[in-house]
Design a protein around this motif. Sequence first.
Motif, PDB file in Angstrom:
ATOM      1  N   ASN A 185      95.474  39.782 -41.463  1.00 42.56           N
ATOM      2  CA  ASN A 185      94.366  39.661 -40.557  1.00 42.56           C
ATOM      3  C   ASN A 185      93.432  38.291 -40.990  1.00 42.56           C
ATOM      4  OD1 ASN A 185      95.458  41.371 -39.017  1.00 42.56           O
ATOM      5  ND2 ASN A 185      94.116  43.237 -39.683  1.00 42.56           N
TER       6      ASN A 185
ATOM      7  N   LYS B 210      78.588  38.489 -24.945  1.00 44.87           N
ATOM      8  CA  LYS B 210      78.046  38.604 -26.256  1.00 44.87           C
ATOM      9  C   LYS B 210      76.569  38.338 -26.336  1.00 44.87           C
ATOM     10  CE  LYS B 210      79.975  36.088 -29.573  1.00 44.87           C
ATOM     11  NZ  LYS B 210      79.124  35.428 -30.402  1.00 44.87           N
TER      12      LYS B 210
ATOM     13  N   ALA C 107      80.496  45.981 -29.265  1.00 43.78           N
ATOM     14  CA  ALA C 107      81.479  46.045 -30.099  1.00 43.78           C
ATOM     15  C   ALA C 107      82.691  45.456 -29.667  1.00 43.78           C
ATOM     16  CB  ALA C 107      81.380  47.424 -31.067  1.00 43.78           C
ATOM     17  N   LYS C 108      82.964  45.987 -28.535  1.00 47.95           N
ATOM     18  CA  LYS C 108      84.180  45.738 -27.602  1.00 47.95           C
ATOM     19  C   LYS C 108      84.371  44.264 -27.495  1.00 47.95           C
ATOM     20  CE  LYS C 108      87.015  47.145 -23.887  1.00 47.95           C
ATOM     21  NZ  LYS C 108      87.040  47.962 -22.543  1.00 47.95           N
TER      22      LYS C 108
ATOM     23  N   LYS D 290      82.617  41.701 -28.825  1.00 45.00           N
ATOM     24  CA  LYS D 290      82.775  41.042 -29.970  1.00 45.00           C
ATOM     25  C   LYS D 290      84.283  40.761 -30.520  1.00 45.00           C
ATOM     26  CE  LYS D 290      77.999  41.205 -32.266  1.00 45.00           C
ATOM     27  NZ  LYS D 290      77.644  41.728 -33.444  1.00 45.00           N
ATOM     28  N   GLN D 291      84.939  42.054 -30.443  1.00 45.00           N
ATOM     29  CA  GLN D 291      86.567  42.044 -30.585  1.00 45.00           C
ATOM     30  C   GLN D 291      87.374  41.209 -29.676  1.00 45.00           C
ATOM     31  OE1 GLN D 291      87.790  43.124 -33.533  1.00 45.00           O
ATOM     32  NE2 GLN D 291      89.493  42.440 -32.880  1.00 45.00           N
ATOM     33  N   GLU D 292      86.892  41.412 -28.500  1.00 49.88           N
ATOM     34  CA  GLU D 292      87.946  40.701 -27.620  1.00 49.88           C
ATOM     35  C   GLU D 292      87.414  39.039 -27.648  1.00 49.88           C
ATOM     36  OE1 GLU D 292      86.756  42.083 -23.678  1.00 49.88           O
ATOM     37  OE2 GLU D 292      87.677  44.044 -23.977  1.00 49.88           O
TER      38      GLU D 292
ATOM     39  N   LEU E 157      86.560  37.593 -30.383  1.00 45.92           N
ATOM     40  CA  LEU E 157      87.134  37.015 -31.613  1.00 45.92           C
ATOM     41  C   LEU E 157      88.569  36.588 -31.516  1.00 45.92           C
ATOM     42  CD1 LEU E 157      86.483  36.336 -34.555  1.00 45.92           C
ATOM     43  CD2 LEU E 157      87.246  38.811 -35.047  1.00 45.92           C
ATOM     44  N   GLU E 158      89.067  37.755 -30.668  1.00 42.96           N
ATOM     45  CA  GLU E 158      90.698  37.654 -30.309  1.00 42.96           C
ATOM     46  C   GLU E 158      90.849  36.288 -29.691  1.00 42.96           C
ATOM     47  OE1 GLU E 158      91.922  41.309 -28.843  1.00 42.96           O
ATOM     48  OE2 GLU E 158      91.759  42.242 -30.690  1.00 42.96           O
TER      49      GLU E 158
ATOM     50  N   ASN F 252      87.661  41.822 -40.271  1.00 43.60           N
ATOM     51  CA  ASN F 252      87.402  40.766 -39.344  1.00 43.60           C
ATOM     52  C   ASN F 252      86.455  39.775 -39.799  1.00 43.60           C
ATOM     53  OD1 ASN F 252      89.776  41.109 -37.464  1.00 43.60           O
ATOM     54  ND2 ASN F 252      88.626  42.794 -36.595  1.00 43.60           N
TER      55      ASN F 252
END
Length: 797
Positions: A14, A161, A182-183, A185-187, A189-190, A288
């Motif tokens: 990762n 965001k 939080a969700k 931010k992850q999306e 980033l991906e 991450n």
Amino acid sequence: MFVIMIGIGSYTTNFKLDASADSLILENDSDLLTYKDTIQRYSTKDFIVMTYTPKQGEIFDRNHLLLIKRLKEKLLSIKNISSVVSIIDVPLVQSSETSLTEMINNVPTILSKDIDIGKAENEILASPIYKNLIISSDGTTTAIQINLKSNENLIALNDQKRILTNKKIHNDISVEEEIILAKVKQEYLEEKNSHNEDTHKLLKSVRLIQTQFSEKNNVELRLGGIPMIADDMIMYVKNDLINFGLGVFLFIVITLIIIFRKLKWVVLPILSCIYSVLFMIGLLGLLNWQVTVISSNFISLMLILTLSMNIHLIVRYRQLSSSSPSQYDAISLTVRQMVWPCLYTALTTIVAFASLILSDIKPVSDFGYMMTFGLIVTFLTSFILLPCILSLLAKEEEDNHENNSFGFTKFLAYLTIDKGKYIVTTTLIIFLLTIYGVSQLRVENSFINYFKSNTEIYKGMKQIDKKLGGTTPLDIVIKFDDKKQISYDEEFGDGLLEDDQDPDSQWFTVKKIDEIKIVHDYLDSLPEIGKVLSLASSIRVAEQLNENEQLSGMEMALLYKRVPKEVKSMAIDPYISIENNEARISARILDSKEDIRRNDLINKIENDMENKLGFEKESYFLTGILILYNNMLQSLFDSQILSLGFVMIGIFFMFLILFKSVVLSIIGIIPNLLAATFVLGLMGLINLPLDMMTITIAAIAIGIAVDNSIHYIYRFREEYRITKNYELSLYKSHDSIGRAIFFTSITIIFGFSILIMSNFVPTVIFGLLTGLAMLIALLAVLTLLPKLLISLKPFKS
């Protein structure tokens, strides 16, 4: 420890790099919100520029125009390229016999049947829009603008965001929104990683076409633009992480062989280094945390810091081993004697790196956190893994070579005692010079200077700067107030269009155009500014067609309504927002211009807008990549350089706790202060600006150099307790801990010097200056520090 490594090691896949523009700007910068709004309002897209220079013939030769057409077709075949604009696409109004009425439905270009190429050449070269944008003023180089497709999903996630992050900053966020943030931010980033990968593939395809096409058709093609810069930075950082991580590793092996000349003393420190680095890479993958340009040297730092601690342990173990009855006793005594100085060196280094956490720039604060965790990992690995493996091996017998005096440290000991006054005087002179140098420090962000002159990205940016109007964008947006009385002559159209309620027809006034022209011409007059584009550019083309007569408001409104859609989208829409009653003047900075001072330029423009041009502060704003990166650097300067005083205070109190002496604490800080100010002062004296990487040198220099001070004072105190003689304690300290300090410092100096082989110039400068700081710290700890100890006599008999 092996089981732990298996677990954390599964997250190494990762591990990611990020050198995109938004990774290097202030996350909570109000100018960032303005910039994103401006991009959205004026439909500005990411683009790269390809320059086309014939090696034979001229651009306006028909065969070269057809080659450009073929090149455009090849570029359009690449996935995620939305459009390509070149010299064959620009609308021409003076080079054709076609009437203006007919042009509305069929705008001629240079390849149209009824176009006179000679007239077209004159029109393009004389055009206030095309000159230094599509074509260089000497007509030898043309630009091809390659527009990239917007990632709407990424834009939407970024907006979401930003809104939620802003709520969190102001403590106005609900529990549900925290979960959503939080969700998101992850999306985000991906999606960003996916977008960066797609952009890299696109640029790889463009480069392939560039190479093949230029070789086949005997033309010179160069590439530039912000996406190119970001992609090349990622590539260079990635290469540096691999190549210089391996380079530092190989150098460590060679150094250990030279120092210890035994296989086990080479293998054991390397095992600790590998363990700590792999653990941190796995931890970053788990959390991450992406490595950016600013934190790209963390692997080299981890290797060097881990090695330094291991060398101190090994040198002390070898000194104690021969006099210890068993292996357990030797290891136990070594750990007991070294745990406190090493713990304090780790803590003081953490304090130095913690200054980075204060930054508003996420990659900088992340780097601070990375090194904080890294130092904890380094300490635990050194004091658990090394002693554990060592306990499984036979006890080290007496090593005659180790007992011999070490020539270099012995020389420094004699120098300190015999020439101590000269050392103090020299230090004082150097310190005063460096203080002056620090006062001359400045921060700059020159993209072109990030790359060596033999790299493709440098050549492309240099070509664009030299012939096609600059690289880094800067916009001024004027906010109009129609009720406001302005001192300029006003002339409103006395006729109305068919629909007198049409806001478009009422928006265009001579007053507004005059304001735009004033700002446009002002920017055009600045030597640091390259190409300037605005509505004034298009109006001036229309005025040329109108026999150089100024257009009335009615004529401008009529022109806007009748102009072909493709002309409007290229020459008008990017520069006005009728809905928001605004106009945008777009400029590009000549990034390669020597001695350019971006912060001074921004301040000058803002000052002149108010005091020379007569605009009120609320009636305009500056935006663009130039503003964002300048904000980032100014923030770094404030948070890092000015916070070094607090770092020194923090280290002083840690020295005070460790040594319980104010005098010793002051003595211990002086060599570290000298190393940091020397490097910063040297940069100021030679006019080398601080940038996003070199601005962290002071914190790193203090963080690493402070270790030597602690180890030396700690050992000197032990020797003095035995000898009760300052000079004898100095000789003994130089011959024991001085040896370890020398070995670790030389390893650090040459380890960082390997970075000079990088193609990324900030990495080269970072390596040289950090190595220099370590050399100054080494000399100061082994000369100035002992001289202060024997002069001030802080230990009681």
